[in-house]
Design a protein around this motif. Structure first.
Motif, PDB file in Angstrom:
ATOM      1  N   GLU A 176       0.557  -6.259   3.824  1.00  0.00           N
ATOM      2  CA  GLU A 176       0.316  -4.816   3.856  1.00  0.00           C
ATOM      3  C   GLU A 176       0.203  -4.212   2.457  1.00  0.00           C
ATOM      4  O   GLU A 176      -0.300  -3.095   2.304  1.00  0.00           O
ATOM      5  CB  GLU A 176       1.423  -4.102   4.641  1.00  0.00           C
ATOM      6  CG  GLU A 176       2.819  -4.334   4.115  1.00  0.00           C
ATOM      7  CD  GLU A 176       3.542  -5.426   4.902  1.00  0.00           C
ATOM      8  OE1 GLU A 176       4.766  -5.291   5.083  1.00  0.00           O
ATOM      9  OE2 GLU A 176       2.879  -6.382   5.336  1.00  0.00           O
ATOM     10  N   CYS A 177       0.671  -4.951   1.447  1.00  0.00           N
ATOM     11  CA  CYS A 177       0.588  -4.442   0.077  1.00  0.00           C
ATOM     12  C   CYS A 177      -0.625  -4.971  -0.674  1.00  0.00           C
ATOM     13  O   CYS A 177      -0.952  -4.476  -1.767  1.00  0.00           O
ATOM     14  CB  CYS A 177       1.859  -4.789  -0.692  1.00  0.00           C
ATOM     15  SG  CYS A 177       3.340  -3.937  -0.093  1.00  0.00           S
ATOM     16  N   THR A 178      -1.288  -5.962  -0.125  1.00  0.00           N
ATOM     17  CA  THR A 178      -2.485  -6.504  -0.776  1.00  0.00           C
ATOM     18  C   THR A 178      -3.755  -6.182   0.006  1.00  0.00           C
ATOM     19  O   THR A 178      -4.837  -6.631  -0.361  1.00  0.00           O
ATOM     20  CB  THR A 178      -2.359  -8.033  -0.949  1.00  0.00           C
ATOM     21  OG1 THR A 178      -2.125  -8.640   0.323  1.00  0.00           O
ATOM     22  CG2 THR A 178      -1.218  -8.377  -1.887  1.00  0.00           C
ATOM     23  N   THR A 179      -3.604  -5.409   1.079  1.00  0.00           N
ATOM     24  CA  THR A 179      -4.767  -4.970   1.847  1.00  0.00           C
ATOM     25  C   THR A 179      -5.276  -3.665   1.257  1.00  0.00           C
ATOM     26  O   THR A 179      -4.539  -2.686   1.155  1.00  0.00           O
ATOM     27  CB  THR A 179      -4.392  -4.751   3.324  1.00  0.00           C
ATOM     28  OG1 THR A 179      -3.914  -5.979   3.874  1.00  0.00           O
ATOM     29  CG2 THR A 179      -5.597  -4.265   4.121  1.00  0.00           C
ATOM     30  N   VAL A 180      -6.544  -3.646   0.868  1.00  0.00           N
ATOM     31  CA  VAL A 180      -7.124  -2.467   0.229  1.00  0.00           C
ATOM     32  C   VAL A 180      -7.418  -1.405   1.274  1.00  0.00           C
ATOM     33  O   VAL A 180      -8.018  -1.676   2.313  1.00  0.00           O
ATOM     34  CB  VAL A 180      -8.417  -2.845  -0.525  1.00  0.00           C
ATOM     35  CG1 VAL A 180      -9.076  -1.601  -1.119  1.00  0.00           C
ATOM     36  CG2 VAL A 180      -8.110  -3.857  -1.613  1.00  0.00           C
ATOM     37  N   GLY A 181      -6.984  -0.174   0.992  1.00  0.00           N
ATOM     38  CA  GLY A 181      -7.223   0.918   1.917  1.00  0.00           C
ATOM     39  C   GLY A 181      -6.698   2.227   1.365  1.00  0.00           C
ATOM     40  O   GLY A 181      -6.246   2.315   0.219  1.00  0.00           O
ATOM     41  N   ASP A 182      -6.755   3.246   2.186  1.00  0.00           N
ATOM     42  CA  ASP A 182      -6.276   4.577   1.827  1.00  0.00           C
ATOM     43  C   ASP A 182      -4.751   4.533   1.726  1.00  0.00           C
ATOM     44  O   ASP A 182      -4.070   4.133   2.682  1.00  0.00           O
ATOM     45  CB  ASP A 182      -6.714   5.567   2.905  1.00  0.00           C
ATOM     46  CG  ASP A 182      -6.461   7.017   2.526  1.00  0.00           C
ATOM     47  OD1 ASP A 182      -5.468   7.291   1.818  1.00  0.00           O
ATOM     48  OD2 ASP A 182      -7.232   7.884   2.953  1.00  0.00           O
ATOM     49  N   VAL A 183      -4.203   4.956   0.583  1.00  0.00           N
ATOM     50  CA  VAL A 183      -2.745   4.870   0.404  1.00  0.00           C
ATOM     51  C   VAL A 183      -2.000   5.742   1.404  1.00  0.00           C
ATOM     52  O   VAL A 183      -0.830   5.477   1.711  1.00  0.00           O
ATOM     53  CB  VAL A 183      -2.340   5.251  -1.042  1.00  0.00           C
ATOM     54  CG1 VAL A 183      -2.890   4.256  -2.037  1.00  0.00           C
ATOM     55  CG2 VAL A 183      -2.780   6.669  -1.378  1.00  0.00           C
ATOM     56  N   ARG A 184      -2.650   6.776   1.941  1.00  0.00           N
ATOM     57  CA  ARG A 184      -1.985   7.632   2.914  1.00  0.00           C
ATOM     58  C   ARG A 184      -1.692   6.900   4.216  1.00  0.00           C
ATOM     59  O   ARG A 184      -0.802   7.295   4.985  1.00  0.00           O
ATOM     60  CB  ARG A 184      -2.834   8.875   3.187  1.00  0.00           C
ATOM     61  CG  ARG A 184      -2.897   9.856   2.035  1.00  0.00           C
ATOM     62  CD  ARG A 184      -3.903  10.961   2.264  1.00  0.00           C
ATOM     63  NE  ARG A 184      -5.277  10.453   2.224  1.00  0.00           N
ATOM     64  CZ  ARG A 184      -6.360  11.232   2.217  1.00  0.00           C
ATOM     65  NH1 ARG A 184      -6.221  12.549   2.258  1.00  0.00           N
ATOM     66  NH2 ARG A 184      -7.566  10.704   2.167  1.00  0.00           N
ATOM     67  N   LEU A 185      -2.452   5.836   4.478  1.00  0.00           N
ATOM     68  CA  LEU A 185      -2.282   5.070   5.707  1.00  0.00           C
ATOM     69  C   LEU A 185      -1.585   3.737   5.463  1.00  0.00           C
ATOM     70  O   LEU A 185      -1.367   2.968   6.400  1.00  0.00           O
ATOM     71  CB  LEU A 185      -3.651   4.815   6.353  1.00  0.00           C
ATOM     72  CG  LEU A 185      -4.506   6.061   6.631  1.00  0.00           C
ATOM     73  CD1 LEU A 185      -5.867   5.666   7.191  1.00  0.00           C
ATOM     74  CD2 LEU A 185      -3.781   6.999   7.574  1.00  0.00           C
ATOM     75  N   SER A 186      -1.245   3.466   4.223  1.00  0.00           N
ATOM     76  CA  SER A 186      -0.654   2.186   3.866  1.00  0.00           C
ATOM     77  C   SER A 186       0.756   2.040   4.429  1.00  0.00           C
ATOM     78  O   SER A 186       1.523   3.004   4.508  1.00  0.00           O
ATOM     79  CB  SER A 186      -0.616   2.035   2.344  1.00  0.00           C
ATOM     80  OG  SER A 186       0.054   0.840   1.984  1.00  0.00           O
ATOM     81  N   LYS A 187       1.106   0.812   4.811  1.00  0.00           N
ATOM     82  CA  LYS A 187       2.456   0.493   5.258  1.00  0.00           C
ATOM     83  C   LYS A 187       3.277  -0.153   4.144  1.00  0.00           C
ATOM     84  O   LYS A 187       4.417  -0.567   4.374  1.00  0.00           O
ATOM     85  CB  LYS A 187       2.392  -0.434   6.471  1.00  0.00           C
ATOM     86  CG  LYS A 187       1.731   0.200   7.692  1.00  0.00           C
ATOM     87  CD  LYS A 187       1.718  -0.768   8.860  1.00  0.00           C
ATOM     88  CE  LYS A 187       1.055  -0.125  10.085  1.00  0.00           C
ATOM     89  NZ  LYS A 187       1.026  -1.071  11.255  1.00  0.00           N
ATOM     90  N   CYS A 188       2.686  -0.240   2.969  1.00  0.00           N
ATOM     91  CA  CYS A 188       3.378  -0.849   1.835  1.00  0.00           C
ATOM     92  C   CYS A 188       4.442   0.102   1.293  1.00  0.00           C
ATOM     93  O   CYS A 188       4.189   1.299   1.104  1.00  0.00           O
ATOM     94  CB  CYS A 188       2.376  -1.219   0.738  1.00  0.00           C
ATOM     95  SG  CYS A 188       3.138  -2.015  -0.701  1.00  0.00           S
ATOM     96  N   ARG A 189       5.602  -0.407   1.023  1.00  0.00           N
ATOM     97  CA  ARG A 189       6.725   0.391   0.502  1.00  0.00           C
ATOM     98  C   ARG A 189       6.384   1.014  -0.852  1.00  0.00           C
ATOM     99  O   ARG A 189       6.921   2.063  -1.215  1.00  0.00           O
ATOM    100  CB  ARG A 189       7.934  -0.545   0.363  1.00  0.00           C
ATOM    101  CG  ARG A 189       9.135   0.042  -0.380  1.00  0.00           C
ATOM    102  CD  ARG A 189       9.962   0.916   0.522  1.00  0.00           C
ATOM    103  NE  ARG A 189      11.250   1.231  -0.090  1.00  0.00           N
ATOM    104  CZ  ARG A 189      11.436   2.147  -1.047  1.00  0.00           C
ATOM    105  NH1 ARG A 189      10.408   2.841  -1.494  1.00  0.00           N
ATOM    106  NH2 ARG A 189      12.633   2.357  -1.542  1.00  0.00           N
ATOM    107  N   LEU A 190       5.465   0.412  -1.586  1.00  0.00           N
ATOM    108  CA  LEU A 190       5.131   0.880  -2.928  1.00  0.00           C
ATOM    109  C   LEU A 190       4.138   2.036  -2.933  1.00  0.00           C
ATOM    110  O   LEU A 190       4.009   2.732  -3.947  1.00  0.00           O
ATOM    111  CB  LEU A 190       4.548  -0.269  -3.755  1.00  0.00           C
ATOM    112  CG  LEU A 190       5.540  -1.332  -4.220  1.00  0.00           C
ATOM    113  CD1 LEU A 190       4.793  -2.581  -4.684  1.00  0.00           C
ATOM    114  CD2 LEU A 190       6.405  -0.790  -5.342  1.00  0.00           C
ATOM    115  N   ALA A 191       3.422   2.246  -1.859  1.00  0.00           N
ATOM    116  CA  ALA A 191       2.389   3.283  -1.831  1.00  0.00           C
ATOM    117  C   ALA A 191       3.003   4.673  -1.886  1.00  0.00           C
ATOM    118  O   ALA A 191       3.938   4.979  -1.144  1.00  0.00           O
ATOM    119  CB  ALA A 191       1.525   3.126  -0.579  1.00  0.00           C
TER     120      ALA A 191
END
Length: 292
Positions: A176-191
């Protein structure tokens, strides 16, 4: 004490000299690229020999009819630094890396994590473009904007701590942190999902990560800012984003910039500043997160 004052004074004079040279080059380039003469208008024919001789002169020898003034934003910047006891946090060599990119790309969209004593300088170097600052300290924004009301700055809250950097670095390897996409929809803790709407209004050509605070364990750290800068660069429609990270002598700035901005995209390092050029991944979603 006297030697310290001289060192501080010399540093300020060197910076002012660098900045004034840049402004002079900007003005000369503008003048050379613009015609100094108004458009030709029709007028009755004249048999005056003096007019005939004047019209036959090479354009380089004709008298200049107009001049170009320094734009108010640049004039205010010169006055501010010339009359202030403060100087930017970065060194002249570090500043020159970003200034060279701005010379090539401005006017452009320039995003800066941090509202510092160099903010007016960045705005002036991107004259004609949009320069936005994201700052963690709401009271500091109010203080700066009282003195410099033209700066566009927004408050940002962070939910990480520097002492979590190693843990977050490991989480960054998850899909989930290496999948490119809109940060608003990201599940990565770092976004960074709580960014102001201004962040999403344009695609950023340059991003400078020089905040939030990251020099003690309980500080927010720049892990999320670095990650989000890299994702914004990859998610733009096309083209490249120049990303700069300051204070790479520290663990978080060093390791997170190499991991999420990628050593393969690094173009230059000077002092404590690194410069990365990250291409859009939207046109080729099969592109690896980092180049091989």
């Amino acid at each position: 004490m006297g030697s310290n004052i001289l060192v501080a004074l010399n540093t300020k004079l060197l910076f002012l000299g660098f900045f004034l040279v840049f402004i002079l080059c900007f003005i000369l380039r503008f003048n050379l690229s613009s015609s100094p003469y108004p458009p030709a208008t029709s007028s009755p024919p004249s048999n005056s020999s003096e007019e005939t001789q004047a019209s036959s002169l090479p354009s380089a020898t004709r008298p200049t009819q107009s001049c170009t003034k320094i734009p108010p934003s640049l004039a205010n910047t010169i006055i501010h630094y010339a009359t202030s006891n403060t100087t930017p946090q970065q060194t002249i060599k570090e500043i020159s890396i970003t200034a060279q990119v701005l010379e090539r790309r401005s006017p452009c969209n320039f995003l800066v994590f941090g509202l510092g004593r160099d903010s007016l300088m960045w705005t002036a170097l991107n004259h004609g473009g949009r320069t936005v600052f994201l700052e963690e300290d709401r009271q500091w924004i109010e203080t700066v904007q009282q003195e410099l009301p033209t700066l566009e700055a927004y408050h940002v809250e962070y939910d990480t701590k520097v002492n979590q950097a190693e843990e977050l670095l490991e989480l960054g390897q998850l899909p989930e942190c290496t999948t490119v996409g809109d940060v608003r929809l990201s599940k990565c803790r770092l976004a960074l999902k709580g960014l102001p709407e201004a962040f999403f209004e344009v695609e950023w050509d340059l991003i400078m990560v020089d905040a939030p605070t990251g020099y003690f364990p309980g500080a927010p750290g720049r892990m999320g800012a670095i990650y989000t800068a890299g994702m914004a660069a990859r998610w733009r429609m096309e083209g490249e984003t120049d990303v700069f990270v300051h204070d790479v002598n520290r663990f978080a700035e060093d390791r997170f910039s190499k991991r999420f901005l990628c050593e393969g995209y690094m173009r230059q390092e000077e002092g404590f500043l690194r410069h990365f050029t990250i291409p859009s991944h939207r046109g080729g979603m099969a592109m690896p997160f980092c180049p091989n």
